[in-house]
Scaffold this motif. Sequence first.
Motif, mmCIF file in Angstrom:
data_model
loop_
_atom_site.group_PDB
_atom_site.id
_atom_site.type_symbol
_atom_site.label_atom_id
_atom_site.label_comp_id
_atom_site.label_asym_id
_atom_site.label_seq_id
_atom_site.Cartn_x
_atom_site.Cartn_y
_atom_site.Cartn_z
ATOM 1 N N UNK A 400 -63.989 38.890 -42.344
ATOM 2 C CA UNK A 400 -63.260 39.336 -41.210
ATOM 3 C C UNK A 400 -63.716 38.354 -39.954
ATOM 4 N N UNK A 401 -62.687 37.722 -39.167
ATOM 5 C CA UNK A 401 -63.034 36.798 -38.189
ATOM 6 C C UNK A 401 -61.893 36.689 -37.262
ATOM 7 N N UNK A 402 -62.459 36.086 -36.082
ATOM 8 C CA UNK A 402 -61.362 35.573 -34.962
ATOM 9 C C UNK A 402 -61.457 34.159 -34.568
ATOM 10 N N UNK A 403 -60.119 33.570 -34.633
ATOM 11 C CA UNK A 403 -60.136 32.305 -34.188
ATOM 12 C C UNK A 403 -59.653 32.130 -32.736
ATOM 13 N N UNK A 404 -60.711 31.550 -31.894
ATOM 14 C CA UNK A 404 -60.255 31.319 -30.442
ATOM 15 C C UNK A 404 -59.171 30.163 -30.274
ATOM 16 N N UNK A 405 -58.653 30.132 -28.988
ATOM 17 C CA UNK A 405 -57.740 29.204 -28.667
ATOM 18 C C UNK A 405 -58.101 27.777 -29.032
ATOM 19 N N UNK A 406 -59.468 27.220 -29.029
ATOM 20 C CA UNK A 406 -59.776 26.248 -29.279
ATOM 21 C C UNK A 406 -60.044 26.047 -30.970
ATOM 22 N N UNK A 407 -59.875 26.921 -31.488
ATOM 23 C CA UNK A 407 -60.237 26.748 -32.935
ATOM 24 C C UNK A 407 -61.431 27.162 -33.587
ATOM 25 N N UNK A 408 -62.313 27.661 -32.639
ATOM 26 C CA UNK A 408 -63.698 28.202 -33.037
ATOM 27 C C UNK A 408 -63.216 29.322 -33.711
ATOM 28 N N UNK A 409 -64.397 29.562 -35.046
ATOM 29 C CA UNK A 409 -64.298 30.510 -35.543
ATOM 30 C C UNK A 409 -65.500 31.709 -35.507
ATOM 31 N N UNK A 410 -64.957 32.768 -35.247
ATOM 32 C CA UNK A 410 -66.390 33.988 -35.169
ATOM 33 C C UNK A 410 -65.953 34.882 -36.428
ATOM 34 N N UNK A 411 -67.235 35.089 -37.063
ATOM 35 C CA UNK A 411 -67.321 36.045 -38.118
ATOM 36 C C UNK A 411 -67.702 37.423 -37.367
ATOM 37 N N UNK A 412 -66.881 38.412 -37.900
ATOM 38 C CA UNK A 412 -66.986 39.681 -37.194
ATOM 39 C C UNK A 412 -67.842 40.258 -38.417
ATOM 40 N N UNK A 413 -67.380 40.374 -39.603
ATOM 41 C CA UNK A 413 -68.326 41.056 -40.569
ATOM 42 C C UNK A 413 -67.449 40.767 -42.073
ATOM 43 N N UNK A 414 -68.013 41.304 -43.091
ATOM 44 C CA UNK A 414 -67.296 41.471 -44.226
ATOM 45 C C UNK A 414 -66.211 42.459 -44.281
ATOM 46 N N UNK A 415 -65.083 42.253 -44.880
ATOM 47 C CA UNK A 415 -63.934 43.268 -44.871
ATOM 48 C C UNK A 415 -64.449 44.430 -45.591
ATOM 49 N N UNK A 416 -65.395 44.338 -46.547
ATOM 50 C CA UNK A 416 -65.874 45.558 -47.112
ATOM 51 C C UNK A 416 -66.903 46.494 -46.392
ATOM 52 N N UNK A 417 -67.383 45.779 -45.182
ATOM 53 C CA UNK A 417 -68.104 46.561 -44.423
ATOM 54 C C UNK A 417 -67.376 46.930 -43.123
ATOM 55 N N UNK A 418 -66.064 46.935 -42.825
ATOM 56 C CA UNK A 418 -65.172 47.469 -42.109
ATOM 57 C C UNK A 418 -65.411 48.857 -42.173
#
Length: 530
Positions: A400-418
């Motif tokens: 699971x992640x977020x893409x900011x407006x500059x295209x940088x990716x941040x990993x929030x965690x594994x889907x199975x860890x949600x």
Amino acid sequence: MQPSVAPAPGLFARFRQQFARFSDKSALVLPDGSSVRYSELDSQSAQIANALTELGVEPGDRITAQIEKSVDGLCLYLACSRAGFVFHPMNTGYLRNELEFFLQDAEPRVVVCDEPSHELFATLCGESITLLTLGGDDGGNSGDNSEGDSGASLTGLCAHHSSEHEPFPAREDSPAALLYSSGTTGVPKGILLTNRNLLSNASTLVEAWGFTSDDVLLHALPIYHVHGLFVAIHCALLSGSTMYWLARFDLDAVLASLPRCTVMMGVPTYYTRLLSDGRFSRDHCQNLRLFISGSAPLLAETFQAFEQRSGHRILERYGMSETGMLTSNPLAGNRVPGTVGHALPGVDVRVVSDAGMACEYPEVGNVQVAGPNVFSGYWKRPDKTAEDMTRDGFFNTGDLGQLDRDGRLTIVGRAKDLVITGGLNVYPKEVELIIDELPGVLESAVIGVPHDDFGEAVVAVVVAEVSGGESGDERVELSEREMLGLLSDQLAAFKRPKRIVFADCLPRNAMGKVQKNLLREAHADLFRGA
């Protein structure tokens, strides 16, 4: 010097060009000060390829290896790449039950093990599998080459074979390696990687991270894993670099080697261990141009503490066994702690909802990727391959992640860890980042455990910082009630842990990733009967 070799799509064809170009240069520098030249990697890999071919191994056959890190082990991998064999490395920590599964599933033609493991493997290998031992378990020396009572020695067999071998004319889609998922949530899946997957990714990384023949790479990683085997070794060999070859991460050896190196790759634990030693200073880093971290999330506080101590900002990147490297913070430019950077050239990264719609920042969604680096499929599992691929050819990473407006990716965690508590989604990384900032907290892991009312309850496992006391290092005293009070102003009620439990350390696998499945098992009964 060998004549120049024409370019070809196979990975080893590219290696061979560098073997010829840098024939007399040290490819490896060993702990005892001796070295291994590029020409020796060429000749030793040729001898191994010839020995295995004489045993009946053919292109496409699997060679399974559970061996300690050594020069012979590296040459075995190169021999497989050279002859078109599929290299299947196994974690040296795997035990009998795990080994039995992998041998049954991979169906190798040959198994190579260290001499102490021969008796165990002899009971696991059937008549169709040839079992060989490999000398050299000290990170550099070849060890005893005799066949002895432990069984046929591959190193001994090689002594009778030519150091010339014409490489297999691999195609882009020729299989090159078979890796297995960790299997923490089910039966491990075999990941089949092709020459195209490995070569495209390695070439991209050499360019993205600025590798040249002037570089000296500190290699303290294991070589049964993508990080140490493919990322580190491929970058070095394709650029004509030299590697300081350590059997494992030993703090004294690393501190002694760093001043002679220009690049270090490691897992976050390597960097926290350096920071924990008072001897580590900027003096060790005068020749270093780049520190790279991967295989597990790098805490922002580690990033900041390392910059303050060394003067270097660690470059964090993101990848996985199925894809190699996917994103990277920049070589030149701002490296943002907590993010894994932009997509590498040739790689497409997107974040989508469960319905397949593009997520707008700061929405969290499923990270999907596409590119020549993405694996060809799961070994003997077309059903799982189809399940994890989208109709338009993207691979579902499970992250699971977020893409900011500059295209940088941040990993929030594994889907199975949600964690889904009371029908609401809680992303563990968001909670962990806040807990990690609390006074006295070294690190944390947030998990979901069964709860009769909410379905799952948010639980934080916390490791306290260590401070020096009169009788030695002591854990900082933390109170669950006080911590929950501090979190009440920083997290919505549904995100706040219902319990905080304390531990001396978090369980990790060989590459430093927190094994949340073990934490969930350990605390599964926390609310039972409550």
